[in-house]
Design a protein around this motif. Structure first.
Motif, PDB file in Angstrom:
ATOM      1  N   ALA A  38       0.715  -1.260  -0.229  1.00  0.00           N
ATOM      2  CA  ALA A  38      -0.386   0.552   0.294  1.00  0.00           C
ATOM      3  C   ALA A  38       0.787   1.318  -0.011  1.00  0.00           C
ATOM      4  CB  ALA A  38      -0.807   0.181   1.023  1.00  0.00           C
ATOM      5  N   LEU A  39       0.336   2.787  -0.475  1.00  0.00           N
ATOM      6  CA  LEU A  39       1.093   3.361  -0.249  1.00  0.00           C
ATOM      7  C   LEU A  39       1.719   4.236   0.935  1.00  0.00           C
ATOM      8  CD1 LEU A  39      -0.447   5.330  -3.087  1.00  0.00           C
ATOM      9  CD2 LEU A  39       1.500   4.907  -2.919  1.00  0.00           C
ATOM     10  N   VAL A  40       1.182   3.923   1.648  1.00  0.00           N
ATOM     11  CA  VAL A  40       1.243   4.217   2.887  1.00  0.00           C
ATOM     12  C   VAL A  40       2.093   3.328   3.582  1.00  0.00           C
ATOM     13  CG1 VAL A  40      -0.847   3.120   4.313  1.00  0.00           C
ATOM     14  CG2 VAL A  40       0.039   5.378   5.593  1.00  0.00           C
ATOM     15  N   ASP A  41       2.126   1.965   3.113  1.00  0.00           N
ATOM     16  CA  ASP A  41       3.740   0.792   3.858  1.00  0.00           C
ATOM     17  C   ASP A  41       4.857   0.967   2.941  1.00  0.00           C
ATOM     18  OD1 ASP A  41       1.569   0.006   5.410  1.00  0.00           O
ATOM     19  OD2 ASP A  41       0.475  -0.941   4.722  1.00  0.00           O
ATOM     20  N   MET A  42       5.159   1.496   1.914  1.00  0.00           N
ATOM     21  CA  MET A  42       5.713   2.010   1.248  1.00  0.00           C
ATOM     22  C   MET A  42       7.044   2.783   2.006  1.00  0.00           C
ATOM     23  SD  MET A  42       4.887   2.683  -2.682  1.00  0.00           S
ATOM     24  CE  MET A  42       3.249   2.166  -3.596  1.00  0.00           C
ATOM     25  N   THR A  43       8.701   2.095   1.351  1.00  0.00           N
ATOM     26  CA  THR A  43       9.671   2.763   2.282  1.00  0.00           C
ATOM     27  C   THR A  43       9.630   4.193   0.778  1.00  0.00           C
ATOM     28  OG1 THR A  43      11.134   1.910   0.836  1.00  0.00           O
ATOM     29  CG2 THR A  43      11.141   0.501   2.954  1.00  0.00           C
ATOM     30  N   ALA A  87     -10.641   3.164  10.246  1.00  0.00           N
ATOM     31  CA  ALA A  87      -9.366   3.892  11.185  1.00  0.00           C
ATOM     32  C   ALA A  87      -8.383   5.119  10.458  1.00  0.00           C
ATOM     33  CB  ALA A  87      -8.228   2.722  11.182  1.00  0.00           C
ATOM     34  N   MET A  88      -8.803   5.917   9.467  1.00  0.00           N
ATOM     35  CA  MET A  88      -7.559   6.269   8.794  1.00  0.00           C
ATOM     36  C   MET A  88      -8.693   7.819   9.954  1.00  0.00           C
ATOM     37  SD  MET A  88      -5.117   6.598   6.891  1.00  0.00           S
ATOM     38  CE  MET A  88      -4.485   5.524   5.568  1.00  0.00           C
ATOM     39  N   LEU A  89      -9.752   8.190  10.096  1.00  0.00           N
ATOM     40  CA  LEU A  89     -10.080   8.831  11.296  1.00  0.00           C
ATOM     41  C   LEU A  89      -9.907   9.220  12.380  1.00  0.00           C
ATOM     42  CD1 LEU A  89     -14.033   8.853  10.416  1.00  0.00           C
ATOM     43  CD2 LEU A  89     -12.365  10.707   9.674  1.00  0.00           C
ATOM     44  N   VAL A  90      -9.464   7.872  12.995  1.00  0.00           N
ATOM     45  CA  VAL A  90      -8.827   8.279  13.926  1.00  0.00           C
ATOM     46  C   VAL A  90      -7.014   7.729  14.152  1.00  0.00           C
ATOM     47  CG1 VAL A  90     -10.594   7.165  15.076  1.00  0.00           C
ATOM     48  CG2 VAL A  90      -9.358   5.755  15.025  1.00  0.00           C
ATOM     49  N   ARG A 124       0.642  10.291   7.165  1.00  0.00           N
ATOM     50  CA  ARG A 124       2.026   9.621   5.935  1.00  0.00           C
ATOM     51  C   ARG A 124       1.184   9.827   5.008  1.00  0.00           C
ATOM     52  NH1 ARG A 124       6.187   7.293   6.103  1.00  0.00           N
ATOM     53  NH2 ARG A 124       6.709   5.000   4.346  1.00  0.00           N
ATOM     54  N   LEU A 125       0.053   9.331   4.613  1.00  0.00           N
ATOM     55  CA  LEU A 125      -0.921   9.094   2.920  1.00  0.00           C
ATOM     56  C   LEU A 125      -0.704   9.772   2.793  1.00  0.00           C
ATOM     57  CD1 LEU A 125      -1.584   7.370   1.206  1.00  0.00           C
ATOM     58  CD2 LEU A 125      -3.734   7.230   2.461  1.00  0.00           C
ATOM     59  N   LEU A 126      -1.276  11.309   3.314  1.00  0.00           N
ATOM     60  CA  LEU A 126      -1.266  12.726   2.827  1.00  0.00           C
ATOM     61  C   LEU A 126      -0.192  13.310   2.937  1.00  0.00           C
ATOM     62  CD1 LEU A 126      -4.242  13.736   5.574  1.00  0.00           C
ATOM     63  CD2 LEU A 126      -4.966  13.304   3.334  1.00  0.00           C
ATOM     64  N   SER A 127       1.120  12.905   3.206  1.00  0.00           N
ATOM     65  CA  SER A 127       2.113  13.828   2.839  1.00  0.00           C
ATOM     66  C   SER A 127       2.454  13.105   1.386  1.00  0.00           C
ATOM     67  CB  SER A 127       3.425  13.661   4.285  1.00  0.00           C
ATOM     68  OG  SER A 127       3.254  12.119   3.780  1.00  0.00           O
ATOM     69  N   ARG A 128       2.199  11.896   1.214  1.00  0.00           N
ATOM     70  CA  ARG A 128       2.832  10.979  -0.210  1.00  0.00           C
ATOM     71  C   ARG A 128       1.733  11.490  -1.150  1.00  0.00           C
ATOM     72  NH1 ARG A 128       5.544   6.008   1.178  1.00  0.00           N
ATOM     73  NH2 ARG A 128       7.300   6.936   2.093  1.00  0.00           N
ATOM     74  N   PHE A 129       0.605  11.629  -0.796  1.00  0.00           N
ATOM     75  CA  PHE A 129      -0.175  12.791  -2.076  1.00  0.00           C
ATOM     76  C   PHE A 129       0.171  13.858  -1.850  1.00  0.00           C
ATOM     77  CE2 PHE A 129      -4.572  15.119  -3.158  1.00  0.00           C
ATOM     78  CZ  PHE A 129      -4.807  14.842  -4.229  1.00  0.00           C
ATOM     79  N   ALA A 130       0.690  14.300  -1.164  1.00  0.00           N
ATOM     80  CA  ALA A 130       1.363  16.267  -1.778  1.00  0.00           C
ATOM     81  C   ALA A 130       2.116  15.603  -2.573  1.00  0.00           C
ATOM     82  CB  ALA A 130       1.746  16.985  -0.008  1.00  0.00           C
TER      83      ALA A 130
END
Length: 309
Positions: free
Chosen positions: A105-110, A229-232, A239-245
């Motif tokens: 997943a994007l959020v789990d990538m190094t 779970a992304m709400l809490v 981390r995922l939002l930073s990947r989007f940025a």
């Protein structure tokens, strides 16, 4: 599993195995249907006990087959083990070299994997540019009409779909003269991944569609964000939002494409939930549950817009 180590097959798979034996001129074949959820039938095939071959049956237009057969060899794609494509009961049969690919997943990538992913996406759209066959642009107006019709049946649902209903047509329609390209069309975590030695690999080009590249990527992001779970889990969400940025900063797509893609993805999701949940108020509650964490993505776009102002 039988005592001799071979998997049981029955019915049509048994008929398919006999077809392969005749077509390939090989009597010593083993075939195992893989438990993979997709629009095609997929198998692990072995010839004379050798290395496994990934075998796939799918319905396709001939020019789509020609595109897949004619793709250049690149580490990003799994090469065909045989260039000849067979036909069985109205489906084409493809043979690919076996490659063990682990979805990430994007959020789990190094950071290194993510950098490879961004570079790979740019190369991928160059490869797909040669496709002569792709689905036409998806019907965003139809999605909106579906949402409006549902809200007319359930007026209280307007509160749940309010942010979608407020979208103006120019927010989800392509502008006149927009240059659409061939995109993957089914860009989710299980359709790409990394091998043990770090090779990025893209797979499953069954649903290519004419769109903007940002739509593939936003679809992937939304699938990552839509879990409650992304709400809490603030750390994981950030981390995922930073990947989007970083996507917005790195990839050569205008900010207007990212906003359009997010609007279209949310509208498609709203219509899809209505179709999937039937004619009941449950669809409104389910859409809101999925959509609340997704809305954080607009903040990333807004911040990028302020930075470019």
């Amino acid at each position: 599993m039988r005592a001799d180590g071979h998997s049981f097959i029955s019915g049509e798979d048994s008929e398919f195995l006999e077809f392969l034996k005749r077509s390939l001129g090989e009597a010593d074949l083993s075939l195992e249907r893989l438990p993979i959820s997709c629009t095609s039938k997929v198998y692990r095939l072995r010839i004379r006990g050798g290395r496994p071959i990934f075998c796939k049956r799918k319905v396709a237009e001939r020019h789509a087959v020609d595109f897949l057969v004619g793709l250049p060899e690149t580490p990003l794609l799994i090469p065909l083990a045989r260039k000849d494509v067979l036909e069985f009961k109205g489906e084409y049969v493809f043979f690919y070299e076996w490659r063990d690919v682990k979805p990430v997943a994007l959020v789990d990538m190094t950071d290194g994997q993510f950098a490879k992913f961004l570079d790979g996406c740019l190369e991928l759209y160059g490869l797909m540019a040669g496709a002569k066959c792709a689905r036409p642009p998806l019907d965003a107006d139809g999605w909106m009409e579906n949402v409006k019709a549902y809200c007319a049946r359930y007026p209280l649902a307007r509160l749940f779909f309010r942010s979608v209903l407020k979208m103006r047509p120019e927010g989800y329609r392509y502008a006149p003269g927009t240059d659409l390209v061939v995109t993957h069309g089914d860009f989710h975590t299980k359709n790409f991944g990394f091998t043990a030695d770090g090779q990025l690999t893209f797979m499953d080009f069954d649903l290519m569609v004419r769109a903007r590249p940002a739509e593939d990527l936003v679809h992937l992001l939304v699938n990552g964000m839509r879990h409650g779970a992304m709400l809490v889990d603030v750390r994981r969400r950030k981390r995922l939002l930073s990947r989007f940025a970083e996507m917005i900063r790195t990839l050569p797509y205008p900010l207007s494409d990212w906003r359009l893609a997010l609007n279209r993805e949310r509208l498609k999701s709203a219509s899809g939930v209505i179709d999937g949940k039937g004619d009941s108020f449950k669809a409104a509650r389910e859409f809101l549950r999925r959509d609340l964490p997704v809305r954080f993505l607009y903040g990333v776009i807004a911040e990028a817009e302020r930075a470019h102002a």
